[in-house]
Write a protein that holds these residues in place. Structure first.
Motif, PDB file in Angstrom:
ATOM      1  N   UNK A 184       0.824  -1.209   0.000  1.00 22.19           N
ATOM      2  CA  UNK A 184       0.000   0.000   0.000  1.00 22.19           C
ATOM      3  C   UNK A 184       0.857   1.256   0.000  1.00 22.19           C
ATOM      4  N   UNK A 185       1.881   1.277   0.830  1.00 17.42           N
ATOM      5  CA  UNK A 185       2.750   2.455   0.898  1.00 17.42           C
ATOM      6  C   UNK A 185       3.439   2.702  -0.440  1.00 17.42           C
ATOM      7  N   UNK A 186       3.929   1.650  -1.052  1.00 19.11           N
ATOM      8  CA  UNK A 186       4.599   1.805  -2.349  1.00 19.11           C
ATOM      9  C   UNK A 186       3.625   2.288  -3.417  1.00 19.11           C
ATOM     10  N   UNK A 187       2.425   1.702  -3.444  1.00 25.68           N
ATOM     11  CA  UNK A 187       1.432   2.119  -4.433  1.00 25.68           C
ATOM     12  C   UNK A 187       1.066   3.585  -4.254  1.00 25.68           C
ATOM     13  N   UNK A 188       0.901   3.999  -3.022  1.00 26.40           N
ATOM     14  CA  UNK A 188       0.558   5.397  -2.748  1.00 26.40           C
ATOM     15  C   UNK A 188       1.673   6.329  -3.216  1.00 26.40           C
ATOM     16  N   UNK A 189       2.916   6.001  -2.862  1.00 22.73           N
ATOM     17  CA  UNK A 189       4.044   6.871  -3.215  1.00 22.73           C
ATOM     18  C   UNK A 189       4.290   6.899  -4.723  1.00 22.73           C
ATOM     19  N   UNK A 191       1.958   6.486  -7.032  1.00 27.52           N
ATOM     20  CA  UNK A 191       0.822   7.079  -7.746  1.00 27.52           C
ATOM     21  C   UNK A 191       0.643   8.565  -7.472  1.00 27.52           C
ATOM     22  N   UNK A 192       0.891   8.995  -6.241  1.00 27.42           N
ATOM     23  CA  UNK A 192       0.625  10.386  -5.877  1.00 27.42           C
ATOM     24  C   UNK A 192       1.926  11.139  -5.640  1.00 27.42           C
ATOM     25  N   UNK A 193       2.020  12.305  -6.229  1.00 24.86           N
ATOM     26  CA  UNK A 193       3.220  13.122  -6.060  1.00 24.86           C
ATOM     27  C   UNK A 193       3.154  13.869  -4.732  1.00 24.86           C
ATOM     28  N   UNK A 328       1.004  -4.007  -8.410  1.00 26.16           N
ATOM     29  CA  UNK A 328       0.958  -2.666  -7.850  1.00 26.16           C
ATOM     30  C   UNK A 328       0.279  -1.674  -8.791  1.00 26.16           C
ATOM     31  N   UNK A 329       0.374  -1.922 -10.092  1.00 28.75           N
ATOM     32  CA  UNK A 329      -0.267  -1.021 -11.052  1.00 28.75           C
ATOM     33  C   UNK A 329      -1.777  -1.000 -10.856  1.00 28.75           C
TER      34      UNK A 329
END
Length: 374
Positions: A184-189, A191-193, A328-329
């Protein structure tokens, strides 16, 4: 009914998921008017609240008659333990498991029971494939106290860390390697700047056998320094049930990255409160989540081995087990959609609350139980 009362053995005072489930079963029994003697096991957490503790004590009755259903709720090892309970005419085990199979020995323990109640069709399949007699298995979904978890309840304003942005993704979980916080942390980082007005709030609690400092440092090790606490904040402090409800209410989207969910009570709670939710389309939560009431992350067709750290830490339960393969995508894609599509958030949230209140109230679960015991 064939039976005069229920002897309930379970972790009724526990703040965690098992305790929550036990209490909601007790509410279901209360709704159908069957007397229950409550035998508490496990930890006793004051965080469940004085009124709940008082209700449990008042509900427990010694007058359960001479045709007793003995129900054990917990890990399947509990089913092999001998208890001196008088007038038992039926033994029922209530349990679940979250991967593609059962731990070694569980099928044998389950087959000692006259019936085994599992919450989902997912577990009906995994239990029967692991050797539990299909005729013993009954699907009895978990209920929720819809009087507490309701979209119309007053919203208490919480003081988030000052760095938290206006749009909040929330994840509430007990620390465990299967909870997917790293993914989750990786996906958030990814995807969002850092410039976007969005935050990820992680409410984590630790079980008694886990060092809280280790859990906190393990989660923090996955967070880039420039993102914490500006966009990713961790709340490790214990919360009362009332504060936890307020936390749900103050978020914009509830997201679960539980890689193997036996049920998903926090997701259910957020849905009942009228919050849009995200989770994997795999596991026990698919019993109450679908494309009409949730944002679902599609998983790959083939399963993969559970996290190596989880197998090493708890081989008794997870060695050689498998779970869903999550790209993750696809996590990123669903998070982005939930962030930008306000109209769909509102549609899903409204349907989610309606579904949970209609199908998973204690009274509704009580009717299922009454039919099984008639």
């Amino acid at each position: 009914m064939k039976y005069t009362g229920v002897y309930w053995l379970g972790p009724v005072y526990d703040m965690g998921g098992y305790g929550n489930v036990s209490r909601n079963f007790l509410r279901a029994f209360e709704s159908i008017g069957i007397p229950v003697f409550i035998h508490s096991i496990g930890p006793e957490h004051q965080e469940i609240g004085e009124s709940t503790i008082k209700w449990i004590k008042n509900l427990s009755s010694n007058q359960i008659g001479d045709r007793v259903v003995f129900i054990r709720h917990g890990l399947a090892e509990l089913f092999q333990v001998s208890f001196a309970v008088p007038h038992v005419v039926k033994n029922i085990g209530v349990t679940l498991f979250e991967t593609d199979r059962l731990p070694e020995g569980w099928a044998s323990f389950a087959n000692l029971m006259d019936e085994v109640w599992v919450p989902s069709r997912f577990n009906y399949d995994t239990f029967s494939k692991s050797g539990v007699s299909p005729e013993k298995l009954k699907v009895v979904p978990y209920g929720i106290d819809v009087t507490k978890y309701s979209p119309g309840r007053p919203c208490k304003k919480l003081a988030f860390p000052s760095s938290v942005n206006s749009f909040v993704f929330l994840y509430v979980f007990g620390f465990d390697y299967r909870k997917g916080y790293d993914l989750l942390i990786k996906a958030f980082c990814d995807e969002f700047s850092p410039a976007e007005d969005v935050s990820l709030l992680l409410k984590v609690y630790t079980h008694s056998d886990i060092d809280p400092e280790f859990a906190l440092s393990e989660i923090q090790s996955h967070i880039p320094p420039e993102r914490c606490p500006s966009q990713i904040a961790i709340i490790p402090e214990p919360y009362s049930e009332e504060d936890l409800i307020a936390l749900y209410q103050n978020c914009d989207v509830y997201i679960s990255m539980d890689r193997a969910a036996g049920w998903g009570m926090p997701v259910m709670e957020a849905m009942a409160l009228g919050k849009p939710v995200i989770a994997l389309r795999w596991g026990g939560s698919t019993e109450f989540m679908n494309e009409t009431n949730s944002f679902l992350i599609e998983t790959e067709e083939a399963l993969v081995p559970v996290d190596a750290k989880l197998q090493a830490a708890r081989p008794r339960y997870y060695l050689h087990h498998q779970w869903a393969d999550v790209k993750i995508e696809k996590v990123r894609q669903v998070m982005r959609e939930a962030y930008v599509n306000k109209k769909r958030r509102e549609q899903l949230a409204k349907k989610a609350a309606a579904d949970i209140h209609q199908y998973y109230s204690p009274a509704r679960i009580g009717t299922i139980i009454k039919k099984l015991l008639s």
